[in-house]
Scaffold this motif. Structure first.
Motif, PDB file in Angstrom:
ATOM      1  N   SER A  52      34.707 -15.882 -28.375  1.00  0.00           N
ATOM      2  CA  SER A  52      35.807 -16.691 -27.174  1.00  0.00           C
ATOM      3  C   SER A  52      35.289 -15.839 -25.795  1.00  0.00           C
ATOM      4  O   SER A  52      34.694 -14.816 -25.764  1.00  0.00           O
ATOM      5  N   ALA A  53      35.858 -16.651 -24.703  1.00  0.00           N
ATOM      6  CA  ALA A  53      35.630 -16.101 -23.510  1.00  0.00           C
ATOM      7  C   ALA A  53      36.439 -14.580 -23.198  1.00  0.00           C
ATOM      8  O   ALA A  53      35.724 -13.872 -22.646  1.00  0.00           O
ATOM      9  N   SER A  54      37.488 -14.321 -23.825  1.00  0.00           N
ATOM     10  CA  SER A  54      38.129 -13.033 -23.970  1.00  0.00           C
ATOM     11  C   SER A  54      37.282 -11.965 -24.586  1.00  0.00           C
ATOM     12  O   SER A  54      36.908 -11.088 -24.131  1.00  0.00           O
ATOM     13  N   GLU A  55      36.742 -12.531 -25.883  1.00  0.00           N
ATOM     14  CA  GLU A  55      36.052 -11.631 -26.553  1.00  0.00           C
ATOM     15  C   GLU A  55      34.626 -11.188 -25.633  1.00  0.00           C
ATOM     16  O   GLU A  55      34.200 -10.183 -25.878  1.00  0.00           O
ATOM     17  N   LEU A  56      34.283 -12.279 -25.103  1.00  0.00           N
ATOM     18  CA  LEU A  56      32.865 -12.050 -24.550  1.00  0.00           C
ATOM     19  C   LEU A  56      32.993 -11.212 -23.226  1.00  0.00           C
ATOM     20  O   LEU A  56      32.215 -10.373 -23.149  1.00  0.00           O
ATOM     21  N   GLY A  57      34.154 -11.576 -22.494  1.00  0.00           N
ATOM     22  CA  GLY A  57      34.492 -10.638 -21.434  1.00  0.00           C
ATOM     23  C   GLY A  57      34.558  -9.193 -21.689  1.00  0.00           C
ATOM     24  O   GLY A  57      33.864  -8.268 -21.138  1.00  0.00           O
ATOM     25  N   ARG A  58      35.153  -8.827 -22.854  1.00  0.00           N
ATOM     26  CA  ARG A  58      35.177  -7.586 -23.248  1.00  0.00           C
ATOM     27  C   ARG A  58      34.088  -7.042 -23.835  1.00  0.00           C
ATOM     28  O   ARG A  58      33.612  -5.780 -23.347  1.00  0.00           O
ATOM     29  N   SER A  59      33.386  -7.826 -24.425  1.00  0.00           N
ATOM     30  CA  SER A  59      31.792  -7.174 -24.936  1.00  0.00           C
ATOM     31  C   SER A  59      30.943  -6.910 -23.929  1.00  0.00           C
ATOM     32  O   SER A  59      30.251  -5.813 -24.009  1.00  0.00           O
ATOM     33  N   LEU A  60      31.063  -7.659 -22.571  1.00  0.00           N
ATOM     34  CA  LEU A  60      30.251  -7.428 -21.361  1.00  0.00           C
ATOM     35  C   LEU A  60      30.786  -6.473 -20.450  1.00  0.00           C
ATOM     36  O   LEU A  60      30.122  -6.233 -19.472  1.00  0.00           O
ATOM     37  N   SER A  61      31.996  -6.396 -20.572  1.00  0.00           N
ATOM     38  CA  SER A  61      32.653  -5.474 -19.511  1.00  0.00           C
ATOM     39  C   SER A  61      32.915  -6.389 -18.146  1.00  0.00           C
ATOM     40  O   SER A  61      32.644  -5.769 -17.108  1.00  0.00           O
ATOM     41  N   ILE A  62      33.059  -7.586 -18.175  1.00  0.00           N
ATOM     42  CA  ILE A  62      33.209  -8.440 -17.118  1.00  0.00           C
ATOM     43  C   ILE A  62      34.653  -9.311 -17.577  1.00  0.00           C
ATOM     44  O   ILE A  62      35.257  -9.098 -18.488  1.00  0.00           O
ATOM     45  N   SER A  63      35.072  -9.904 -16.352  1.00  0.00           N
ATOM     46  CA  SER A  63      36.396 -10.713 -16.571  1.00  0.00           C
ATOM     47  C   SER A  63      36.158 -11.760 -17.262  1.00  0.00           C
ATOM     48  O   SER A  63      35.100 -12.363 -17.447  1.00  0.00           O
ATOM     49  N   LYS A  64      37.303 -12.445 -17.860  1.00  0.00           N
ATOM     50  CA  LYS A  64      37.526 -13.296 -18.679  1.00  0.00           C
ATOM     51  C   LYS A  64      36.894 -14.552 -18.019  1.00  0.00           C
ATOM     52  O   LYS A  64      36.343 -15.585 -18.340  1.00  0.00           O
ATOM     53  N   GLN A  65      37.195 -14.580 -16.496  1.00  0.00           N
ATOM     54  CA  GLN A  65      36.827 -15.705 -15.626  1.00  0.00           C
ATOM     55  C   GLN A  65      35.080 -15.729 -15.642  1.00  0.00           C
ATOM     56  O   GLN A  65      34.562 -16.861 -15.588  1.00  0.00           O
ATOM     57  N   SER A  66      34.489 -14.527 -15.388  1.00  0.00           N
ATOM     58  CA  SER A  66      33.089 -14.552 -15.452  1.00  0.00           C
ATOM     59  C   SER A  66      32.461 -14.752 -16.768  1.00  0.00           C
ATOM     60  O   SER A  66      31.388 -15.503 -16.714  1.00  0.00           O
ATOM     61  N   ALA A  67      33.298 -14.509 -17.802  1.00  0.00           N
ATOM     62  CA  ALA A  67      32.643 -14.848 -19.187  1.00  0.00           C
ATOM     63  C   ALA A  67      32.605 -16.174 -19.356  1.00  0.00           C
ATOM     64  O   ALA A  67      31.778 -16.957 -19.810  1.00  0.00           O
ATOM     65  N   ALA A  68      33.797 -16.838 -18.963  1.00  0.00           N
ATOM     66  CA  ALA A  68      34.003 -18.370 -19.116  1.00  0.00           C
ATOM     67  C   ALA A  68      32.702 -19.253 -18.225  1.00  0.00           C
ATOM     68  O   ALA A  68      32.265 -20.078 -18.507  1.00  0.00           O
ATOM     69  N   ARG A  69      32.664 -18.607 -16.929  1.00  0.00           N
ATOM     70  CA  ARG A  69      31.666 -19.330 -16.183  1.00  0.00           C
ATOM     71  C   ARG A  69      29.936 -18.992 -16.920  1.00  0.00           C
ATOM     72  O   ARG A  69      29.303 -20.123 -16.990  1.00  0.00           O
ATOM     73  N   THR A  70      29.847 -17.930 -17.539  1.00  0.00           N
ATOM     74  CA  THR A  70      28.744 -17.789 -18.087  1.00  0.00           C
ATOM     75  C   THR A  70      28.635 -18.611 -19.503  1.00  0.00           C
ATOM     76  O   THR A  70      27.294 -19.302 -19.859  1.00  0.00           O
ATOM     77  N   ILE A  71      29.564 -18.663 -20.238  1.00  0.00           N
ATOM     78  CA  ILE A  71      29.571 -19.687 -21.450  1.00  0.00           C
ATOM     79  C   ILE A  71      29.390 -20.913 -20.963  1.00  0.00           C
ATOM     80  O   ILE A  71      28.508 -21.756 -21.493  1.00  0.00           O
ATOM     81  N   ALA A  72      29.974 -21.407 -19.771  1.00  0.00           N
ATOM     82  CA  ALA A  72      29.662 -22.829 -19.201  1.00  0.00           C
ATOM     83  C   ALA A  72      28.202 -23.164 -19.054  1.00  0.00           C
ATOM     84  O   ALA A  72      27.504 -24.145 -19.216  1.00  0.00           O
ATOM     85  N   VAL A  73      27.640 -22.238 -18.424  1.00  0.00           N
ATOM     86  CA  VAL A  73      26.207 -22.218 -17.982  1.00  0.00           C
ATOM     87  C   VAL A  73      25.548 -22.280 -19.459  1.00  0.00           C
ATOM     88  O   VAL A  73      24.540 -23.347 -19.389  1.00  0.00           O
ATOM     89  N   LEU A  74      25.682 -21.672 -20.147  1.00  0.00           N
ATOM     90  CA  LEU A  74      24.877 -21.404 -21.686  1.00  0.00           C
ATOM     91  C   LEU A  74      25.273 -22.624 -22.277  1.00  0.00           C
ATOM     92  O   LEU A  74      24.388 -23.326 -23.066  1.00  0.00           O
ATOM     93  N   GLU A  75      26.376 -23.260 -22.330  1.00  0.00           N
ATOM     94  CA  GLU A  75      26.663 -24.557 -22.950  1.00  0.00           C
ATOM     95  C   GLU A  75      25.892 -25.707 -22.320  1.00  0.00           C
ATOM     96  O   GLU A  75      25.185 -26.600 -22.967  1.00  0.00           O
TER      97      GLU A  75
END
Length: 157
Positions: A52-75
């Motif tokens: 999830s975006a929350s888990e990815l953010g925690r894993s990468l030490s980035i904000s949930k919003q940054s994780a969501a943007r990264t996910i959107a690009v990867l999708e």
């Protein structure tokens, strides 16, 4: 000539940067010109269970919003997809797609090729000794998934 501890840190970072830049360029030559280093970290974290975006953010030490943007690009690029969660039909889990796994495998092949190039430059025995010394100093574990966020923050926290 005596070098400082800062010189050592910058040399190690320079080596990392040289390998990553060369791998990114080669990945582009092999048809994946839209992959950036942070995408590799993100796909590896997702493959390891950050679904999830929350888990990815925690894993990468980035904000949930940054994780969501990264996910959107990867999708958008077809490297990750959202799949129904078998335990909760309301939830969608992130999964690395076959294309994403291909990119990860190709990247690993490229890094193996770059490693071989470096070994040829200084000799196989010296390179093996260098790797052994480096492992003794920093440990044998690969870099952590949270490196992108750590680099952006510039702290050790």
């Amino acid at each position: 000539m005596t070098r400082s501890g800062a010189d050592l840190a910058l040399s190690l970072l320079g080596g990392f940067r040289a390998l990553v830049d060369a791998a990114t360029a080669e990945l582009a030559r092999r048809g994946h010109d839209d992959v950036r280093p942070v995408h590799d970290f993100a796909m590896r974290a997702i493959a390891a269970g950050a679904d999830s975006a929350s888990e990815l953010g925690r894993s990468l030490s980035i904000s949930k919003q940054s994780a969501a943007r990264t996910i959107a690009v990867l999708e958008e690029r077809g490297y990750v997809a959202r799949e129904p969660d078998p335990a909760d039909a309301r939830r969608k889990r992130l999964q690395v797609t076959e294309l994403g796994l291909e990119v990860l495998r190709t990247g690993e092949e490229i890094f193996d090729e770059l490693r071989a190039q470096w070994a040829r430059k200084i000799g196989a025995a010296d390179f093996e000794a260098f790797e052994a010394h480096l492992s003794a100093l920093v440990g044998a574990q690969p870099v952590r998934f949270d490196t992108p966020g750590w680099l952006a923050r510039g702290t050790s926290g």
